[in-house]
Design an enzyme around this catalytic site. Structure first.
Site, short mmCIF file in Angstrom:
data_model
loop_
_atom_site.label_atom_id
_atom_site.label_comp_id
_atom_site.label_asym_id
_atom_site.label_seq_id
_atom_site.Cartn_x
_atom_site.Cartn_y
_atom_site.Cartn_z
N LYS A 259 0.84 -1.20 0.00
CA LYS A 259 0.00 0.00 0.00
C LYS A 259 0.87 1.25 0.00
CE LYS A 259 -3.87 -1.93 2.67
NZ LYS A 259 -4.93 -1.72 1.68
N ARG A 333 -10.19 -11.64 2.09
CA ARG A 333 -11.06 -12.68 1.53
C ARG A 333 -10.36 -14.04 1.57
NH1 ARG A 333 -11.29 -9.44 -4.05
NH2 ARG A 333 -11.08 -7.78 -2.52
N1 BES Z 1 -8.01 -3.84 4.44
C1 BES Z 1 -8.20 -3.47 3.09
C2 BES Z 1 -9.53 -2.77 2.84
C3 BES Z 1 -9.70 -1.40 3.43
C4 BES Z 1 -9.41 -0.29 2.68
C5 BES Z 1 -10.21 -1.25 4.68
C6 BES Z 1 -9.60 0.96 3.21
C7 BES Z 1 -10.41 0.01 5.21
C8 BES Z 1 -10.11 1.12 4.48
C9 BES Z 1 -8.18 -4.70 2.18
O1 BES Z 1 -7.39 -5.76 2.60
C10 BES Z 1 -7.65 -4.26 0.87
O2 BES Z 1 -6.54 -3.84 0.83
N2 BES Z 1 -8.48 -4.33 -0.16
C11 BES Z 1 -8.10 -3.91 -1.48
C12 BES Z 1 -8.59 -4.93 -2.45
C13 BES Z 1 -8.05 -4.74 -3.84
C14 BES Z 1 -6.57 -5.05 -3.87
C15 BES Z 1 -8.80 -5.66 -4.79
C16 BES Z 1 -8.74 -2.55 -1.73
O3 BES Z 1 -9.87 -2.34 -1.28
O4 BES Z 1 -8.10 -1.71 -2.33
ZN ZN Z 2 -5.38 -5.59 1.96
#
Ligand code: BES
Ligand code: ZN
Ligand code: ZN
Length: 478
Positions: A259, A333
């Protein structure tokens, strides 16, 4: 915090502060004369969460009277009451006030709101002198004919305190709260309230074949843990067995699909769903609903270590299905897939999962409502009813077969991301694949599990959502 229910006129109650409600509009008869000037100057309008603190109001035994706007009566409900009670506590506490009475005793929502409002995220500040300013007594003044009783107060206390427990866990920084320390916290809670408890360690998960969960965990020096807390009722109404599954990523860097650094600290909350399940299990143990409930929290840290899984890896999940990893940041997931399969292996007949799963749900719904996905209309309806009672807003999202196409890959049974659009729906679709025919509801709380800024009625940080809905769902079971 002591809680007391008294059946007496509010003007007779002794307290540091008495909170009374006024509706939006002209003053109610009892305030027409004493507050005429405040009303005519526009200082009191009765708008929701408007507060006016008066000292020594004639005719009242309380030292102070807090006139609290309740907004338009037709829009007033338990959710508004919770907010007013929470905001009143947060308004009065810094003034050193220790006993508060509420002249709004028709609903136990006051108690929940007050307990939630009193919570602060500052347990690691070295100066804890502010803690002296704690509310020690809350009195609820209720009229003779109100149906409210001590049992309702006790239930509200248990739910409020369980929510604050889950907020305590969720707010812990990721260096202190690892998967193993999370499991220790859960063990202490289970022992204290009489739940059976088990943790599966990495070796056990290998034996069982939880390849999806282990793939996420392998990039971290902190080993994973799968937490299992079980409640068995003495008065079961059926053979139904509810499974509550909560995402427990103690920190989500994204892994190799790392990230951006800005805001990454918030990913300590990526176990908020798991914390809500642990808190809900405590409340369930104390409130004893008539259904068996198993709480499962897959706990991992998603790190980009040298053993981390790569985009392109293919893992075999506990269900036997193979998964191509295309983005290591879609880790929630993966761990939930194995936890859901495990819940079914343990005999759960109905499943609820809650997770800070996607940024896409925040794009879709913002911070007001959690996103709800279901494969079963009846369980969905029960969930929505339970959520309404809890004052936790939920929005039903689509889960049509079209979304399944987004997860197709030639290399494995399924891939772990679905592309740019409808990201919350393709994530839910991924989980549905593992829920199979078992009635299941998925709640994406990425936008609602914590507050970036304090509200008048709630501190900055974790909210505890959707703990209240989970507990109500179990309590309502027929
Ligand atoms: N933990 C994150 C989701 C999240 C994002 C929670 C912002 C709270 C605030 C999750 O594991 C994630 O990173 N999801 C990705 C999925 C994508 C790579 C398909 C996302 O939402 O960007
Ligand atoms: Zn994630
Ligand atoms: Zn995550």
């Amino acid at each position: 915090m002591e809680l007391k229910l008294v059946r007496s006129k509010s003007s007779e109650i002794e307290a540091d502060a008495l909170v009374v409600l006024v509706p939006e509009g002209p003053p109610p008869p009892e305030f027409e004369k004493p507050l005429a000037a405040l009303y005519s100057s526009g200082e009191i309008t009765g708008k929701l969460l408007e507060f006016t603190l008066l000292h020594g109001l004639e005719g009242y035994k309380a030292r102070r009277v807090l006139i609290a706007g309740m907004g338009k009566p037709e829009k007033f409900d338990d959710a508004a009451l919770r907010k007013i009670a929470g905001a009143a506590v947060r308004f009065l506490k810094p003034k050193g006030i220790t006993s508060i009475a509420f002249a709004m005793g028709e609903s136990s929502a006051v108690i929940e709101g007050a307990i939630l409002g009193a919570w602060e995220p500052d347990y690691l500040k070295t100066d804890q002198s502010g803690k002296d300013k704690a509310i020690s007594l809350i009195t609820l003044a209720t009229s003779g004919e109100s149906a409210l009783d001590d049992a309702a107060i006790e239930k509200a206390r248990i739910i409020g305190e369980a929510a604050n427990l889950s907020r305590d866990i969720a707010v812990e920084p990721p260096n202190l709260l690892t998967p193993l320390t999370l499991a220790d916290r859960a063990r202490q809670i289970a022992q204290a309230c009489g739940l059976s408890f088990e943790v599966l360690d990495q070796d056990r998960m290998r034996q069982l074949g939880m390849g999806a969960l282990l793939g996420v965990a392998q990039g971290s020096a902190n080993p994973p843990a799968l937490i299992v807390m079980q409640y068995k009722p003495e008065n079961a109404v059926s053979a139904d067995h509810l499974g509550l599954v909560g995402k427990g990523v103690t920190f989500d860097t994204g892994g190799i699909s790392i990230k951006p650094s800005e805001g990454m600290e918030k990913m300590k909350y990526d176990m908020a769903g798991g914390a809500a399940v642990i808190g809900a299990m405590q409340a369930i143990a104390l409130l004893k609903p008539p259904i068996a409930v198993t709480g499962i929290v897959p706990a991992v840290e998603n790190m980009p270590g040298s053993r981390a899984q790569r985009p392109g890896d293919i893992v075999t999940s506990l269900s036997g299905k193979t998964i191509e990893i295309l983005n290591t940041d879609a880790e929630g997931r993966l761990i939930l897939a194995d936890a859901i399969t495990y819940a079914k292996q343990l005999g759960c007949t109905h499943l609820i999962d809650t997770a800070t799963l996607t940024g896409a749900i925040v794009v879709a719904l913002g911070h007001a409502s959690s996103g709800v996905f279901a494969n079963n209309d009846e369980l969905l309806e029960r969930w929505m009813t339970a959520a309404k009672q809890a004052g936790e807003k939920m929005w039903h999202m689509p889960l049509d077969d079209e979304y399944r196409d987004l997860l197709k890959t030639v290399y494995a049974d399924i891939q772990n991301i679905g592309g740019r659009w409808g990201g919350a729906c393709s994530a839910a679709m991924f989980l549905k694949e593992f829920a199979g025919d078992t009635p299941w509801v998925h709640i994406d709380v990425a936008g609602t599990a914590w507050l970036d800024d304090a509200k008048p009625y709630l501190a900055k940080g974790p909210t505890g959502i959707p703990l209240g809905s989970m507990v109500n769902l179990a309590l309502n079971w027929k």
